[in-house]
Enzyme design. Structure first.
Site, mmCIF file in Angstrom:
data_model
loop_
_atom_site.group_PDB
_atom_site.id
_atom_site.type_symbol
_atom_site.label_atom_id
_atom_site.label_comp_id
_atom_site.label_asym_id
_atom_site.label_seq_id
_atom_site.Cartn_x
_atom_site.Cartn_y
_atom_site.Cartn_z
ATOM 1 N N LYS A 1 -40.141 14.873 -25.912
ATOM 2 C CA LYS A 1 -38.756 15.337 -25.773
ATOM 3 C C LYS A 1 -38.223 15.888 -27.086
ATOM 4 O O LYS A 1 -37.589 16.932 -27.120
ATOM 5 C CB LYS A 1 -37.825 14.183 -25.339
ATOM 6 C CG LYS A 1 -38.183 13.532 -24.034
ATOM 7 C CD LYS A 1 -37.159 12.468 -23.639
ATOM 8 C CE LYS A 1 -37.030 11.305 -24.599
ATOM 9 N NZ LYS A 1 -38.242 10.472 -24.722
ATOM 10 N N ARG B 1 -29.823 6.888 -21.429
ATOM 11 C CA ARG B 1 -31.013 6.095 -21.150
ATOM 12 C C ARG B 1 -30.749 5.007 -20.119
ATOM 13 O O ARG B 1 -31.667 4.271 -19.784
ATOM 14 C CB ARG B 1 -31.452 5.413 -22.444
ATOM 15 C CG ARG B 1 -32.798 5.931 -22.997
ATOM 16 C CD ARG B 1 -32.925 5.300 -24.349
ATOM 17 N NE ARG B 1 -34.201 5.202 -24.935
ATOM 18 C CZ ARG B 1 -34.611 5.961 -25.962
ATOM 19 N NH1 ARG B 1 -33.889 6.958 -26.393
ATOM 20 N NH2 ARG B 1 -35.762 5.711 -26.532
ATOM 21 N N ARG C 1 -48.448 9.118 -33.949
ATOM 22 C CA ARG C 1 -47.317 9.939 -34.416
ATOM 23 C C ARG C 1 -46.984 9.613 -35.876
ATOM 24 O O ARG C 1 -46.879 8.459 -36.260
ATOM 25 C CB ARG C 1 -46.110 9.659 -33.526
ATOM 26 C CG ARG C 1 -44.836 10.310 -33.996
ATOM 27 C CD ARG C 1 -43.830 10.427 -32.904
ATOM 28 N NE ARG C 1 -43.185 9.171 -32.558
ATOM 29 C CZ ARG C 1 -42.260 9.067 -31.613
ATOM 30 N NH1 ARG C 1 -41.887 10.126 -30.917
ATOM 31 N NH2 ARG C 1 -41.709 7.911 -31.340
ATOM 32 N N ARG D 1 -43.301 5.550 -37.782
ATOM 33 C CA ARG D 1 -42.085 4.821 -37.429
ATOM 34 C C ARG D 1 -42.427 3.362 -37.191
ATOM 35 O O ARG D 1 -43.460 3.058 -36.603
ATOM 36 C CB ARG D 1 -41.499 5.410 -36.141
ATOM 37 C CG ARG D 1 -40.533 6.529 -36.389
ATOM 38 C CD ARG D 1 -40.133 7.232 -35.122
ATOM 39 N NE ARG D 1 -39.614 6.364 -34.059
ATOM 40 C CZ ARG D 1 -39.067 6.817 -32.939
ATOM 41 N NH1 ARG D 1 -38.962 8.132 -32.741
ATOM 42 N NH2 ARG D 1 -38.639 6.002 -32.016
ATOM 43 N N ARG E 1 -41.252 -0.653 -25.511
ATOM 44 C CA ARG E 1 -40.400 0.533 -25.268
ATOM 45 C C ARG E 1 -40.733 1.178 -23.929
ATOM 46 O O ARG E 1 -39.853 1.654 -23.227
ATOM 47 C CB ARG E 1 -40.560 1.535 -26.414
ATOM 48 C CG ARG E 1 -39.872 1.044 -27.690
ATOM 49 C CD ARG E 1 -40.357 1.785 -28.911
ATOM 50 N NE ARG E 1 -40.061 3.188 -28.861
ATOM 51 C CZ ARG E 1 -40.788 4.131 -29.462
ATOM 52 N NH1 ARG E 1 -41.857 3.805 -30.169
ATOM 53 N NH2 ARG E 1 -40.449 5.381 -29.371
HETATM 54 P P1 AMP Z 1 -36.109 7.135 -29.724
HETATM 55 O O1 AMP Z 1 -36.184 7.782 -31.058
HETATM 56 O O2 AMP Z 1 -35.409 7.971 -28.698
HETATM 57 O O3 AMP Z 1 -37.453 6.640 -29.238
HETATM 58 O O4 AMP Z 1 -35.185 5.839 -29.912
HETATM 59 C C1 AMP Z 1 -35.545 4.811 -30.813
HETATM 60 C C2 AMP Z 1 -34.743 3.554 -30.506
HETATM 61 O O5 AMP Z 1 -33.335 3.813 -30.680
HETATM 62 C C3 AMP Z 1 -34.867 3.019 -29.088
HETATM 63 O O6 AMP Z 1 -36.031 2.220 -28.891
HETATM 64 C C4 AMP Z 1 -33.566 2.210 -28.965
HETATM 65 O O7 AMP Z 1 -33.660 0.997 -29.687
HETATM 66 C C5 AMP Z 1 -32.576 3.108 -29.701
HETATM 67 N N1 AMP Z 1 -31.958 4.106 -28.788
HETATM 68 C C6 AMP Z 1 -32.115 5.457 -28.846
HETATM 69 N N2 AMP Z 1 -31.407 6.065 -27.890
HETATM 70 C C7 AMP Z 1 -30.795 5.080 -27.184
HETATM 71 C C8 AMP Z 1 -29.943 5.069 -26.060
HETATM 72 N N3 AMP Z 1 -29.577 6.211 -25.429
HETATM 73 N N4 AMP Z 1 -29.492 3.865 -25.618
HETATM 74 C C9 AMP Z 1 -29.833 2.725 -26.235
HETATM 75 N N5 AMP Z 1 -30.658 2.664 -27.288
HETATM 76 C C10 AMP Z 1 -31.142 3.824 -27.771
#
Ligand code: AMP
Length: 211
Positions: A9, A84, A123, A156, A167
């Protein structure tokens, strides 16, 4: 952009920023920025990010709402990693409707689990410009170094195997229901995210141009 962690994404949203001029809003990036600056929001979010759990809806929605009122969002945005949960989707829909705005489309990037785990654990990101590489599908030109600024790449924290599995579980229980939510609203477009980046890119750009 809707899809599991590791579906691509963020990469595709960056392409939409470059090719279509939409502002890329990644809720994960906003959280990580707050964590690294140790803001109150970052301190609250950190334990959720470390565990691979979702940050509570009210906090997340407020953070994104504060971001989309900035001038660079006036021409339109591409959300990546947000909403989400169904509560976030409803809050977003209501907030946009109040402003006379709307969601034009939801692109679902589909990738099977076995590839997601492989991709996430391979990654690497640049700590300065956020560029994302993948040792399997999109390696840097010089091993371990960012193509743009030559900085040493990092992994990360939440791309470690145990957190990746958590996740994905969170995605299936809390986020996947949004597929039906947006399909029922007539907004969903599905993209096969297992192909090579350039092919996925061309479908994503075409889908957005049609919108
Ligand atoms: P991502 O970079 O999108 O994989 O997000 C990394 C982490 O940020 C996730 O595992 C959540 O802990 C938090 N996070 C990101 N976006 C959201 C969201 N829309 N709602 C809740 N937590 C989020």
């Amino acid at each position: 952009m809707l899809g599991a962690p590791g579906a691509g994404k963020g990469t595709q949203a960056e392409i939409l920023r470059e090719h279509v001029g939409l502002t890329h809003i990644s809720s994960g990036d906003l959280f990580r920025e707050n964590v690294s600056k140790q803001t109150p929001l970052g301190k609250l979010a950190k334990s959720y990010l470390d565990k691979g759990e979702l940050v509570p809806d009210d906090v997340t929605v407020q953070m994104v709402m504060d971001r989309i009122v900035k001038p660079d969002c006036a021409r339109g945005v591409v959300f990546d990693g947000f909403p989400r949960t169904e509560a976030q989707a409803k809050a977003l829909g209501a907030a946009l409707a109040k402003e006379g705005k709307q969601i034009n489309g939801v692109l679902l990037v589909s990738v099977r689990d076995e590839f997601l785990i492989q991709r996430l654990t391979a990654r690497w990101v640049c700590p300065t410009d956020g560029a994302v590489y993948n040792l399997l599908t999109n390696p840097p030109k010089v091993a371990g170094r960012c193509d743009k600024d030559g900085r040493a790449l990092e992994q990360r924290n939440d791309d470690q195997p145990d957190t990746v599995r958590r996740r994905l579980a969170v995605y299936y229980t809390q986020t996947k229901p949004l597929i039906e939510y947006y399909r029922a609203a007539g907004l969903l477009r599905e993209i096969d995210g297992e192909r090579e980046i350039g092919q996925v890119q061309s479908d994503v750009v075409k889908a957005v141009e049609r919108l």
